[in-house]
Design a protein around this motif. Sequence first.
Motif, PDB file in Angstrom:
ATOM      1  N   UNK A 217       0.859  -1.183   0.000  1.00 13.61           N
ATOM      2  CA  UNK A 217       0.000   0.000   0.000  1.00 13.61           C
ATOM      3  C   UNK A 217       0.903   1.244   0.000  1.00 13.61           C
ATOM      4  N   UNK A 218       0.765   2.056  -1.008  1.00 15.24           N
ATOM      5  CA  UNK A 218       1.587   3.272  -1.085  1.00 15.24           C
ATOM      6  C   UNK A 218       0.752   4.540  -0.910  1.00 15.24           C
ATOM      7  N   UNK A 219      -0.577   4.409  -0.955  1.00 15.76           N
ATOM      8  CA  UNK A 219      -1.442   5.578  -0.780  1.00 15.76           C
ATOM      9  C   UNK A 219      -2.718   5.135  -0.064  1.00 15.76           C
ATOM     10  N   UNK A 220      -3.136   5.970   0.917  1.00 13.13           N
ATOM     11  CA  UNK A 220      -4.366   5.698   1.663  1.00 13.13           C
ATOM     12  C   UNK A 220      -5.371   6.784   1.315  1.00 13.13           C
ATOM     13  N   UNK A 221      -6.393   6.383   0.610  1.00 13.54           N
ATOM     14  CA  UNK A 221      -7.431   7.328   0.219  1.00 13.54           C
ATOM     15  C   UNK A 221      -8.442   7.543   1.337  1.00 13.54           C
ATOM     16  N   UNK A 222      -8.738   6.489   2.051  1.00  8.12           N
ATOM     17  CA  UNK A 222      -9.682   6.574   3.173  1.00  8.12           C
ATOM     18  C   UNK A 222      -9.289   5.536   4.211  1.00  8.12           C
ATOM     19  N   UNK A 223      -9.120   5.939   5.451  1.00  4.43           N
ATOM     20  CA  UNK A 223      -8.704   5.024   6.503  1.00  4.43           C
ATOM     21  C   UNK A 223      -9.844   4.067   6.853  1.00  4.43           C
ATOM     22  N   UNK A 224      -9.425   2.916   7.369  1.00  9.52           N
ATOM     23  CA  UNK A 224     -10.410   1.907   7.725  1.00  9.52           C
ATOM     24  C   UNK A 224     -10.735   1.916   9.210  1.00  9.52           C
ATOM     25  N   UNK A 225     -11.815   1.183   9.558  1.00 10.92           N
ATOM     26  CA  UNK A 225     -12.244   1.097  10.964  1.00 10.92           C
ATOM     27  C   UNK A 225     -12.556  -0.357  11.318  1.00 10.92           C
ATOM     28  N   UNK A 226     -12.231  -0.729  12.550  1.00 11.73           N
ATOM     29  CA  UNK A 226     -12.530  -2.047  13.111  1.00 11.73           C
ATOM     30  C   UNK A 226     -13.390  -1.887  14.353  1.00 11.73           C
ATOM     31  N   UNK A 227     -14.365  -2.768  14.467  1.00 12.20           N
ATOM     32  CA  UNK A 227     -15.226  -2.785  15.645  1.00 12.20           C
ATOM     33  C   UNK A 227     -14.998  -4.087  16.394  1.00 12.20           C
ATOM     34  N   UNK A 228     -14.271  -4.003  17.526  1.00 13.57           N
ATOM     35  CA  UNK A 228     -13.934  -5.183  18.338  1.00 13.57           C
ATOM     36  C   UNK A 228     -13.232  -6.260  17.508  1.00 13.57           C
ATOM     37  N   UNK A 229     -12.283  -5.814  16.692  1.00  9.10           N
ATOM     38  CA  UNK A 229     -11.492  -6.729  15.886  1.00  9.10           C
ATOM     39  C   UNK A 229     -12.118  -7.126  14.577  1.00  9.10           C
ATOM     40  N   UNK A 230     -13.359  -6.770  14.341  1.00 10.81           N
ATOM     41  CA  UNK A 230     -14.025  -7.088  13.080  1.00 10.81           C
ATOM     42  C   UNK A 230     -14.012  -5.853  12.179  1.00 10.81           C
ATOM     43  N   UNK A 231     -13.788  -6.103  10.915  1.00  7.87           N
ATOM     44  CA  UNK A 231     -13.727  -4.995   9.969  1.00  7.87           C
ATOM     45  C   UNK A 231     -15.105  -4.343   9.833  1.00  7.87           C
ATOM     46  N   UNK A 232     -15.168  -3.088  10.223  1.00 10.84           N
ATOM     47  CA  UNK A 232     -16.404  -2.339  10.054  1.00 10.84           C
ATOM     48  C   UNK A 232     -16.438  -1.650   8.695  1.00 10.84           C
ATOM     49  N   UNK A 233     -15.268  -1.112   8.318  1.00 11.36           N
ATOM     50  CA  UNK A 233     -15.137  -0.508   7.003  1.00 11.36           C
ATOM     51  C   UNK A 233     -13.703  -0.701   6.522  1.00 11.36           C
ATOM     52  N   UNK A 234     -13.522  -1.328   5.356  1.00 12.46           N
ATOM     53  CA  UNK A 234     -12.149  -1.513   4.860  1.00 12.46           C
ATOM     54  C   UNK A 234     -11.543  -0.185   4.415  1.00 12.46           C
ATOM     55  N   UNK A 235     -10.235  -0.140   4.463  1.00  9.73           N
ATOM     56  CA  UNK A 235      -9.531   1.073   4.039  1.00  9.73           C
ATOM     57  C   UNK A 235      -9.403   1.093   2.516  1.00  9.73           C
ATOM     58  N   UNK A 236      -9.641   2.230   1.928  1.00 10.86           N
ATOM     59  CA  UNK A 236      -9.491   2.394   0.487  1.00 10.86           C
ATOM     60  C   UNK A 236      -8.067   2.854   0.213  1.00 10.86           C
TER      61      UNK A 236
END
Length: 243
Positions: A217-236
Motif C-alpha cells: 500500500x503506497x497511498x491511503x485514500x480513506x482510513x479503515x475502521x474495526x469494531x472489536x477486531x471485526x472490519x467495520x469498514x475496509x480502508x481504500x
Amino acid sequence: MLRQTISTASKVVRSSAGLNIQRRALHARPSLIQATALNAARTVAPRARWYSAEAEKKEGEQSKNGEEAKPAETDSVEAQLRKQLEAKEAEVRDWKDKCLRSIADFRNLQDSSAREMKAARDFAIQKFAKDLVDSVDNFERALTMVPEDKLKTEEKSEHLKDLVNLYEGLQMTEKILVDTLKKHGLERFDPQGLVFNPNEHEAAFVTPQPDKEHNTVFHVQQKGFKLNGRILRPAKVGVVKNK
C-alpha cells in the motif's frame, strides 16, 4: 338232703376241674405266647425288611433327586439374578451416557449463548458506529484542508492565529472522539506501507512503482475502521503492482 349233697359235690368237682384247666392254661400260656411272637416275627420281619429296603432306596433316590434339583434350582436362580444384574448395569450405563451427553449439550449451549451474548454486546453499536465513522472522516478532511506552511510560520497575523486556534481545536476534538470510540471497540487503522490484505483493504487503484515492493500500500485514500477486531469498514488504498 341227698340231692343237695349231690349238687354240692358236683359243684366242687366242677370247680376243681375248672381250676385245673386254668392252671394248665396258665402253664401253657407262656409257650403259646412265645410261639405266637415267634410266628409273628417270622411273618412280619421279612415284610419289615422289604419295606425298610424299599424305603431306604426311595429315600436315597429322593435325597439324590433333591440334591440334583437343588443345584439346578440354585443355578437357575443365579442365572436369573445375573441376567437382572447385567440388565441393570446396561441401564446404568445407558443413563450415565445420557447424563453425560445432556451435560455436554448444556455446556455447549452455555458457551454458544455466552458467545452470542458477547457478540450482541460487542456489535450492538455497529450501525451507530458506521454513522460516526463519517463524522470522524469529516474532522480529518477539515484538518487536511489547512496548509502546513501557514501553521509553521513564525510571524502570524490575527487571522492566522485564529486559524491555528481553530485547527488545534478541531484536532483536539478529533482526538477525543477517536479515543472515546476506541474505548467502545471502534478503532481506526492506517495501512500505509503495509502489504495489501484483501480482508482489510479495498484497492481503489493499482499502479507500478519501481522504487516500492510489489503488492504494498503506497497511498491511503480513506482510513479503515474495526469494531472489536471485526472490519467495520475496509480502508481504500492504492496498491503497487510491478508484475
